[in-house]
Motif scaffolding. Structure first.
Motif, mmCIF file in Angstrom:
data_model
loop_
_atom_site.group_PDB
_atom_site.id
_atom_site.type_symbol
_atom_site.label_atom_id
_atom_site.label_comp_id
_atom_site.label_asym_id
_atom_site.label_seq_id
_atom_site.Cartn_x
_atom_site.Cartn_y
_atom_site.Cartn_z
ATOM 1 N N HIS A 80 0.812 -1.209 0.000
ATOM 2 C CA HIS A 80 0.000 0.000 0.000
ATOM 3 C C HIS A 80 0.852 1.267 0.000
ATOM 4 N N PHE A 81 2.016 1.195 0.620
ATOM 5 C CA PHE A 81 2.921 2.345 0.638
ATOM 6 C C PHE A 81 4.143 2.081 -0.250
ATOM 7 N N TYR A 82 3.870 1.546 -1.423
ATOM 8 C CA TYR A 82 4.918 1.282 -2.409
ATOM 9 C C TYR A 82 5.748 2.535 -2.709
ATOM 10 N N LEU A 83 5.134 3.715 -2.622
ATOM 11 C CA LEU A 83 5.827 4.952 -2.973
ATOM 12 C C LEU A 83 6.929 5.304 -1.987
ATOM 13 N N MET A 84 6.952 4.656 -0.823
ATOM 14 C CA MET A 84 8.083 4.799 0.091
ATOM 15 C C MET A 84 9.210 3.864 -0.336
ATOM 16 N N GLU A 85 8.837 2.666 -0.753
ATOM 17 C CA GLU A 85 9.814 1.655 -1.143
ATOM 18 C C GLU A 85 10.439 1.961 -2.503
ATOM 19 N N ARG A 86 9.687 2.556 -3.412
ATOM 20 C CA ARG A 86 10.142 2.841 -4.773
ATOM 21 C C ARG A 86 10.057 4.344 -5.042
ATOM 22 N N GLN A 87 10.576 5.120 -4.106
ATOM 23 C CA GLN A 87 10.369 6.563 -4.159
ATOM 24 C C GLN A 87 10.936 7.202 -5.415
ATOM 25 N N GLU A 88 12.142 6.860 -5.813
ATOM 26 C CA GLU A 88 12.743 7.509 -6.978
ATOM 27 C C GLU A 88 11.975 7.188 -8.252
ATOM 28 N N GLU A 89 11.543 5.937 -8.408
ATOM 29 C CA GLU A 89 10.749 5.577 -9.582
ATOM 30 C C GLU A 89 9.434 6.355 -9.600
ATOM 31 N N PHE A 90 8.825 6.485 -8.423
ATOM 32 C CA PHE A 90 7.557 7.191 -8.361
ATOM 33 C C PHE A 90 7.736 8.680 -8.633
ATOM 34 N N LEU A 91 8.794 9.284 -8.087
ATOM 35 C CA LEU A 91 9.030 10.704 -8.331
ATOM 36 C C LEU A 91 9.328 10.971 -9.805
ATOM 37 N N GLU A 92 9.987 10.044 -10.471
ATOM 38 C CA GLU A 92 10.233 10.209 -11.907
ATOM 39 C C GLU A 92 8.912 10.176 -12.675
ATOM 40 N N LEU A 93 7.986 9.329 -12.229
ATOM 41 C CA LEU A 93 6.667 9.296 -12.850
ATOM 42 C C LEU A 93 5.976 10.656 -12.687
ATOM 43 N N LEU A 94 6.098 11.250 -11.494
ATOM 44 C CA LEU A 94 5.493 12.564 -11.264
ATOM 45 C C LEU A 94 6.172 13.628 -12.119
ATOM 46 N N ARG A 95 7.484 13.592 -12.192
ATOM 47 C CA ARG A 95 8.209 14.578 -13.017
ATOM 48 C C ARG A 95 7.785 14.478 -14.473
#
Length: 252
Positions: A221-236
Protein backbone atom coordinates in the motif's frame (compact mmCIF):
# COMPACT_ATOMS: atom_id res chain seq x y z
CA UNK A 1 -0.36 33.78 -1.28
CA UNK A 2 -0.57 32.14 2.14
CA UNK A 3 -3.10 29.47 3.03
CA UNK A 4 -3.74 27.30 6.09
CA UNK A 5 -4.88 24.61 3.66
CA UNK A 6 -1.80 24.48 1.40
CA UNK A 7 1.68 23.90 2.79
CA UNK A 8 4.47 24.90 0.39
CA UNK A 9 7.82 23.66 1.76
CA UNK A 10 9.93 25.00 -1.13
CA UNK A 11 8.28 27.91 -3.00
CA UNK A 12 9.29 27.97 -6.68
CA UNK A 13 10.42 31.19 -8.37
CA UNK A 14 8.81 30.63 -11.77
CA UNK A 15 6.90 27.33 -11.82
CA UNK A 16 5.04 25.99 -14.83
CA UNK A 17 3.17 23.45 -12.69
CA UNK A 18 2.08 23.00 -9.11
CA UNK A 19 1.80 19.47 -7.76
CA UNK A 20 -0.93 19.48 -5.13
CA UNK A 21 -0.73 16.41 -2.86
CA UNK A 22 -3.71 15.14 -0.86
CA UNK A 23 -2.48 12.88 1.98
CA UNK A 24 -3.76 9.49 3.04
CA UNK A 25 -5.88 8.72 6.12
CA UNK A 26 -4.09 9.99 9.21
CA UNK A 27 -1.51 11.72 7.03
CA UNK A 28 -0.34 15.29 6.82
CA UNK A 29 2.22 17.52 5.07
CA UNK A 30 5.25 16.00 6.77
CA UNK A 31 4.91 12.78 4.76
CA UNK A 32 5.45 14.61 1.45
CA UNK A 33 7.46 17.72 2.27
CA UNK A 34 10.85 16.28 1.21
CA UNK A 35 9.63 15.70 -2.36
CA UNK A 36 9.98 19.35 -3.38
CA UNK A 37 13.65 19.52 -4.49
CA UNK A 38 13.28 16.22 -6.39
CA UNK A 39 10.50 17.55 -8.63
CA UNK A 40 12.65 20.14 -10.41
CA UNK A 41 12.65 23.93 -10.48
CA UNK A 42 9.56 24.16 -12.71
CA UNK A 43 7.28 22.29 -10.29
CA UNK A 44 6.08 23.73 -6.99
CA UNK A 45 5.04 21.20 -4.38
CA UNK A 46 1.89 22.14 -2.48
CA UNK A 47 0.53 19.79 0.18
CA UNK A 48 -3.04 19.92 1.38
CA UNK A 49 -3.11 20.35 5.16
CA UNK A 50 -6.34 18.87 6.48
CA UNK A 51 -7.66 20.43 9.71
CA UNK A 52 -7.22 18.55 12.97
CA UNK A 53 -3.59 17.43 12.55
CA UNK A 54 -0.01 18.70 12.84
CA UNK A 55 -0.11 22.52 13.14
CA UNK A 56 -3.93 22.51 12.73
CA UNK A 57 -4.43 20.09 15.61
CA UNK A 58 -6.79 22.43 17.49
CA UNK A 59 -9.21 22.71 14.57
CA UNK A 60 -12.19 20.36 14.23
CA UNK A 61 -11.82 17.32 11.98
CA UNK A 62 -14.04 17.02 8.89
CA UNK A 63 -15.60 13.61 8.17
CA UNK A 64 -17.82 14.72 5.27
CA UNK A 65 -16.03 14.09 1.92
CA UNK A 66 -18.24 16.57 0.09
CA UNK A 67 -17.55 19.38 2.54
CA UNK A 68 -13.82 18.66 2.69
CA UNK A 69 -13.38 18.44 -1.09
CA UNK A 70 -15.30 21.70 -1.57
CA UNK A 71 -13.06 23.47 0.92
CA UNK A 72 -9.95 22.17 -0.84
CA UNK A 73 -11.29 23.17 -4.26
CA UNK A 74 -12.02 26.64 -2.92
CA UNK A 75 -8.45 27.06 -1.70
CA UNK A 76 -7.04 25.84 -5.01
CA UNK A 77 -9.17 28.39 -6.85
CA UNK A 78 -8.14 31.17 -4.47
CA UNK A 79 -4.42 30.43 -4.85
CA UNK A 80 -4.42 29.69 -8.59
CA UNK A 81 -1.82 31.60 -10.64
CA UNK A 82 -1.98 32.41 -14.37
CA UNK A 83 0.20 30.13 -16.47
CA UNK A 84 0.70 27.54 -13.70
CA UNK A 85 -1.00 24.21 -14.41
CA UNK A 86 -2.35 22.18 -11.49
CA UNK A 87 -1.51 18.50 -11.14
CA UNK A 88 -3.62 16.87 -8.43
CA UNK A 89 -2.15 13.85 -6.62
CA UNK A 90 -3.89 11.78 -3.98
CA UNK A 91 -2.70 8.70 -2.13
CA UNK A 92 -5.26 6.26 -0.68
CA UNK A 93 -7.93 8.44 1.02
CA UNK A 94 -6.34 11.40 -0.77
CA UNK A 95 -7.16 9.79 -4.12
CA UNK A 96 -10.88 9.67 -3.32
CA UNK A 97 -10.79 13.33 -2.30
CA UNK A 98 -8.66 14.35 -5.29
CA UNK A 99 -11.19 12.84 -7.69
CA UNK A 100 -13.99 14.77 -6.00
CA UNK A 101 -11.97 18.00 -6.12
CA UNK A 102 -11.32 17.49 -9.85
CA UNK A 103 -15.09 17.31 -10.40
CA UNK A 104 -15.40 21.00 -9.44
CA UNK A 105 -11.92 22.49 -9.97
CA UNK A 106 -10.19 22.23 -13.38
CA UNK A 107 -6.83 20.46 -13.27
CA UNK A 108 -4.33 19.47 -15.95
CA UNK A 109 -4.02 15.92 -14.65
CA UNK A 110 -5.30 13.70 -11.86
CA UNK A 111 -2.83 11.21 -10.34
CA UNK A 112 -4.47 8.59 -8.12
CA UNK A 113 -2.41 6.25 -5.96
CA UNK A 114 -3.11 3.07 -3.97
CA UNK A 115 -6.87 3.41 -4.14
CA UNK A 116 -9.68 1.56 -5.89
CA UNK A 117 -12.46 3.77 -7.27
CA UNK A 118 -15.65 4.16 -5.24
CA UNK A 119 -18.35 1.70 -6.17
CA UNK A 120 -21.51 2.00 -4.05
CA UNK A 121 -22.85 -1.26 -5.52
CA UNK A 122 -19.92 -3.36 -4.28
CA UNK A 123 -18.52 -1.44 -1.29
CA UNK A 124 -20.26 -3.47 1.41
CA UNK A 125 -19.13 -1.60 4.51
CA UNK A 126 -21.66 0.94 5.70
CA UNK A 127 -20.24 4.21 7.01
CA UNK A 128 -19.52 3.61 10.69
CA UNK A 129 -16.99 4.62 13.31
CA UNK A 130 -14.26 2.00 13.76
CA UNK A 131 -13.03 0.69 17.09
CA UNK A 132 -9.43 1.16 18.23
CA UNK A 133 -8.75 -2.51 17.51
CA UNK A 134 -10.08 -2.20 13.96
CA UNK A 135 -7.98 0.91 13.31
CA UNK A 136 -4.80 -0.71 14.62
CA UNK A 137 -5.46 -3.82 12.51
CA UNK A 138 -5.89 -1.64 9.41
CA UNK A 139 -2.61 0.18 10.11
CA UNK A 140 -0.72 -3.09 10.47
CA UNK A 141 -2.28 -4.54 7.30
CA UNK A 142 -1.42 -1.56 5.12
CA UNK A 143 2.09 -1.00 6.48
CA UNK A 144 3.73 2.42 6.40
CA UNK A 145 3.50 2.81 10.19
CA UNK A 146 6.52 1.72 12.22
CA UNK A 147 6.24 -0.64 15.18
CA UNK A 148 7.68 2.13 17.36
CA UNK A 149 4.76 4.42 16.49
CA UNK A 150 2.21 1.66 17.07
CA UNK A 151 3.75 0.96 20.48
CA UNK A 152 3.76 4.63 21.55
CA UNK A 153 0.58 4.98 23.63
CA UNK A 154 0.66 8.78 23.82
CA UNK A 155 1.16 9.13 20.07
CA UNK A 156 -1.55 6.60 19.27
CA UNK A 157 -3.94 8.33 21.65
CA UNK A 158 -3.53 11.44 19.51
CA UNK A 159 -3.57 9.58 16.17
CA UNK A 160 -6.54 7.23 16.65
CA UNK A 161 -9.27 9.93 16.65
CA UNK A 162 -7.81 11.31 13.40
CA UNK A 163 -7.78 7.86 11.84
CA UNK A 164 -11.31 7.16 13.04
CA UNK A 165 -12.47 10.37 11.37
CA UNK A 166 -10.63 9.64 8.15
CA UNK A 167 -11.82 6.05 7.81
CA UNK A 168 -15.39 7.24 8.31
CA UNK A 169 -14.76 9.84 5.59
CA UNK A 170 -13.50 7.07 3.28
CA UNK A 171 -16.57 4.91 3.96
CA UNK A 172 -18.86 7.84 3.14
CA UNK A 173 -16.97 8.66 -0.05
CA UNK A 174 -17.23 5.06 -1.21
CA UNK A 175 -20.91 4.80 -0.33
CA UNK A 176 -21.87 7.89 -2.36
CA UNK A 177 -19.57 7.34 -5.35
CA UNK A 178 -18.55 10.11 -7.75
CA UNK A 179 -19.22 11.14 -11.38
CA UNK A 180 -16.59 10.87 -14.15
CA UNK A 181 -14.12 13.72 -14.59
CA UNK A 182 -13.09 15.24 -17.91
CA UNK A 183 -9.33 15.25 -17.30
CA UNK A 184 -6.46 12.81 -17.97
CA UNK A 185 -6.05 10.28 -15.16
CA UNK A 186 -2.92 8.42 -14.09
CA UNK A 187 -3.58 5.53 -11.70
CA UNK A 188 -0.70 3.94 -9.78
CA UNK A 189 -0.45 1.17 -7.21
CA UNK A 190 1.68 -1.55 -5.70
CA UNK A 191 1.59 -5.09 -7.02
CA UNK A 192 1.16 -6.49 -3.48
CA UNK A 193 -1.41 -4.01 -2.20
CA UNK A 194 -4.24 -6.13 -0.76
CA UNK A 195 -6.60 -3.15 -0.42
CA UNK A 196 -6.09 -1.77 -3.94
CA UNK A 197 -4.97 -4.42 -6.39
CA UNK A 198 -3.96 -3.45 -9.95
CA UNK A 199 -7.20 -5.00 -11.22
CA UNK A 200 -9.30 -2.82 -8.93
CA UNK A 201 -7.26 0.32 -9.62
CA UNK A 202 -7.99 -0.17 -13.33
CA UNK A 203 -11.59 0.75 -12.54
CA UNK A 204 -10.64 4.45 -12.50
CA UNK A 205 -10.75 4.30 -16.29
CA UNK A 206 -14.54 4.24 -16.00
CA UNK A 207 -14.50 7.50 -14.02
CA UNK A 208 -12.82 9.72 -16.58
CA UNK A 209 -13.81 10.88 -20.03
CA UNK A 210 -10.18 11.89 -20.62
CA UNK A 211 -7.11 9.80 -21.35
CA UNK A 212 -6.23 7.04 -18.88
CA UNK A 213 -2.97 5.32 -18.01
CA UNK A 214 -2.04 2.86 -15.28
CA UNK A 215 1.27 1.91 -13.68
CA UNK A 216 2.07 -0.87 -11.23
CA UNK A 217 5.20 -0.68 -9.09
CA UNK A 218 6.63 -3.34 -6.75
CA UNK A 219 5.37 -3.04 -3.20
CA UNK A 220 2.33 -2.81 -0.97
CA UNK A 221 0.00 0.00 0.00
CA UNK A 222 2.92 2.34 0.64
CA UNK A 223 4.92 1.28 -2.41
CA UNK A 224 5.83 4.95 -2.97
CA UNK A 225 8.08 4.80 0.09
CA UNK A 226 9.81 1.65 -1.14
CA UNK A 227 10.14 2.84 -4.77
CA UNK A 228 10.37 6.56 -4.16
CA UNK A 229 12.74 7.51 -6.98
CA UNK A 230 10.75 5.58 -9.58
CA UNK A 231 7.56 7.19 -8.36
CA UNK A 232 9.03 10.70 -8.33
CA UNK A 233 10.23 10.21 -11.91
CA UNK A 234 6.67 9.30 -12.85
CA UNK A 235 5.49 12.56 -11.26
CA UNK A 236 8.21 14.58 -13.02
CA UNK A 237 7.22 13.07 -16.36
CA UNK A 238 3.58 14.06 -15.82
CA UNK A 239 4.73 17.68 -15.28
CA UNK A 240 6.48 17.91 -18.65
CA UNK A 241 4.48 19.92 -21.20
CA UNK A 242 3.89 17.01 -23.60
CA UNK A 243 2.44 14.90 -20.82
CA UNK A 244 -0.42 17.34 -20.35
CA UNK A 245 -1.84 16.74 -23.81
CA UNK A 246 -0.96 13.18 -24.74
CA UNK A 247 -0.64 9.97 -22.73
CA UNK A 248 1.42 7.20 -24.33
CA UNK A 249 0.09 3.68 -23.87
CA UNK A 250 1.69 1.86 -20.95
CA UNK A 251 1.66 -1.69 -19.63
CA UNK A 252 -0.47 -2.40 -16.58
Amino acid sequence: MTSDWLYVPHPATAPTHRLVCLPHAGGGPNFYRRWGPSLGASVELQIVHYPGRETRLDEPLIDDPGQLSERIAGELARTERPGVATLLFGHSMGALLAHRVACVFPVARLILSACAPPDPASDRRRPASRTDAELLAALREQGGTSDAVLADRDLMEMLLPILRNDYLLVDRARATGAPPVAVPVTAVGGDKDVSASPARIAGWEQLTTGAFEQFTLPGGHFYLMERQEEFLELLRARARPAADTAVPPSPR
